[in-house]
Design a protein around this motif. Structure first.
Motif, short mmCIF file in Angstrom:
data_model
loop_
_atom_site.label_atom_id
_atom_site.label_comp_id
_atom_site.label_asym_id
_atom_site.label_seq_id
_atom_site.Cartn_x
_atom_site.Cartn_y
_atom_site.Cartn_z
N TYR A 21 -17.00 -21.38 -11.77
CA TYR A 21 -16.07 -22.03 -12.68
C TYR A 21 -15.16 -20.97 -13.28
N LYS A 22 -13.87 -21.16 -13.16
CA LYS A 22 -12.90 -20.21 -13.70
C LYS A 22 -12.17 -20.85 -14.88
N ARG A 31 -12.06 -25.02 -2.73
CA ARG A 31 -11.61 -25.12 -4.12
C ARG A 31 -11.47 -26.60 -4.44
N ASP A 91 -7.41 -30.08 -8.18
CA ASP A 91 -7.21 -30.23 -9.62
C ASP A 91 -7.26 -31.70 -10.05
N LYS A 114 -17.21 -23.90 2.13
CA LYS A 114 -16.68 -23.54 0.82
C LYS A 114 -15.31 -24.18 0.63
N SER A 166 -10.10 -23.83 -12.70
CA SER A 166 -10.37 -24.07 -11.28
C SER A 166 -11.86 -23.95 -11.01
N THR A 167 -12.32 -24.67 -9.99
CA THR A 167 -13.73 -24.66 -9.61
C THR A 167 -13.85 -24.41 -8.11
N PHE A 168 -14.70 -23.46 -7.74
CA PHE A 168 -14.93 -23.12 -6.34
C PHE A 168 -16.39 -23.39 -6.00
#
Length: 338
Positions: free
Chosen positions: A193-194, A78, A81, A76, A175-177
């Protein structure tokens, strides 16, 4: 005297019998070792990021990851950016997942499209794909190759948002995790996706892509944090034959394309199965055939697949492909799941 001898003889025989019995009980059967049967996984998912390099100003007007000497698989992370298309930071540009039939990858950047790895083998291959740091997987290899040209579309089964006539991808996300899971019976890619901004709305969205052994399809489950209009999935339009079919009971349906639409070039079938009650419209977009979902915050699941003629025991004709799709549609209508 004879009686005494007879009694002594009887005692001796009893003693011998008892001794034999004791010895017999002392002999233990050898313990049989149970051989462990090691099952070879038929599914696999991975995310692999570059190591040993640095971010520099690239020739495409954005930062690129330069000088990476190897890749490291992680469960996993993040997404940075500054990561965008062709950054060379994530091996083959995003997470990949496969089974013994087919492979897929997700562009983990603003495009958010899903591509297809056609496979000529039933073994797991993704861990070796793109290890040279470039896109050589577009060329034919013994295992297969990247076969789908995505261009400006959604590819197959990915997400966007239709605002007026434009499908918006994931250009504005806070942000994307991303994470992966591997089990014996399935492998999954999970993306969170945040702060995805499209039009006047900003939402979070969870996307779970799961593949099981022996089948071509991926199950895609999505869950938005806010009920908004216009969330779509679709199939890239390459100008080949298009099909749409609903079941008699109006529970499930599919859209599909079939024809010469690979980078090889050769024949490929693509399809998406969707639950009719979860959708509001099926229409042609600028680049894709689109399925639009009804606004909801509940999980929604659909299935997408590719069927390449060069895969092991592959589907070779349009008629075979449609028969295959109808069989899956019947299964969905009977069981409400694949």
């Amino acid at each position: 005297m004879k009686t005494l001898k007879f009694i002594i003889a009887l005692c001796f025989m009893a003693s011998v019998t008892a001794c034999k019995s004791e010895k017999k009980e002392d002999i233990k059967e050898p313990i049989k070792q149970t051989e462990k049967v090691i099952e070879t996984p038929k599914t696999y998912a991975e995310i692999s990021i570059a190591q040993g390099g640095e971010w520099i100003d690239g020739t495409r007007g954005h930062e690129e990851y330069d000088g990476g000497t190897s890749f490291k698989n992680i469960e996993k992370f993040r997404v940075p950016d500054n990561h965008t298309d062709h950054s060379w930071y994530i091996r083959y540009e995003g997470p990949g997942w496969e089974n013994n039939k087919i492979g897929y990858r997700l562009y983990l950047d603003w495009r958010n499209a899903i591509d297809i790895f056609g496979k000529k083998t039933d073994t797991m291959v993704l861990s070796n794909v793109g290890q040279d740091g470039f896109d050589s997987y577009h060329e034919p290899e013994p295992w297969g190759q990247d076969i789908l040209k995505v261009g400006s579309g959604l590819g197959i089964g990915s997400l966007g948002r239709l605002v007026e006539v434009e499908v918006l991808h994931f250009k504005e996300v806070d942000s994307t995790f991303a994470s992966v899971q591997n089990n014996l019976d399935a492998s999954s890619v999970i993306i969170n996706y945040k702060g995805w901004k499209t039009g006047d709305d900003k939402i979070d969205l969870k996307s779970t892509l799961s593949i099981r052994p022996d089948q071509r399809y991926t199950k895609h489950t999505i869950q938005p944090s806010k009920a908004i209009d216009g969330i779509v999935t679709g199939i890239i339009d390459h100008g080949v034959n298009y099909f749409q079919k609903e079941s008699a009971n109006k529970k499930w349906a599919y859209i599909a394309t079939y024809g010469e639409q690979t980078l090889v070039p050769d024949d490929l079938g693509m399809a998406i199965f969707y639950e009719i009650k979860t959708t509001s419209e099926v229409k042609k977009g600028k680049y894709d055939y689109l399925i639009q979902f009804q606004p909801t915050t509940k999980p929604v699941s659909f299935y997408f697949l590719g069927a390449w003629e060069q895969e092991v025991d592959g589907i070779k004709t349009e008629a075979e492909f449609l028969t295959y799709l109808d069989g899956l549609l019947n299964e969905l209508n009977s069981n409400n799941a694949l």
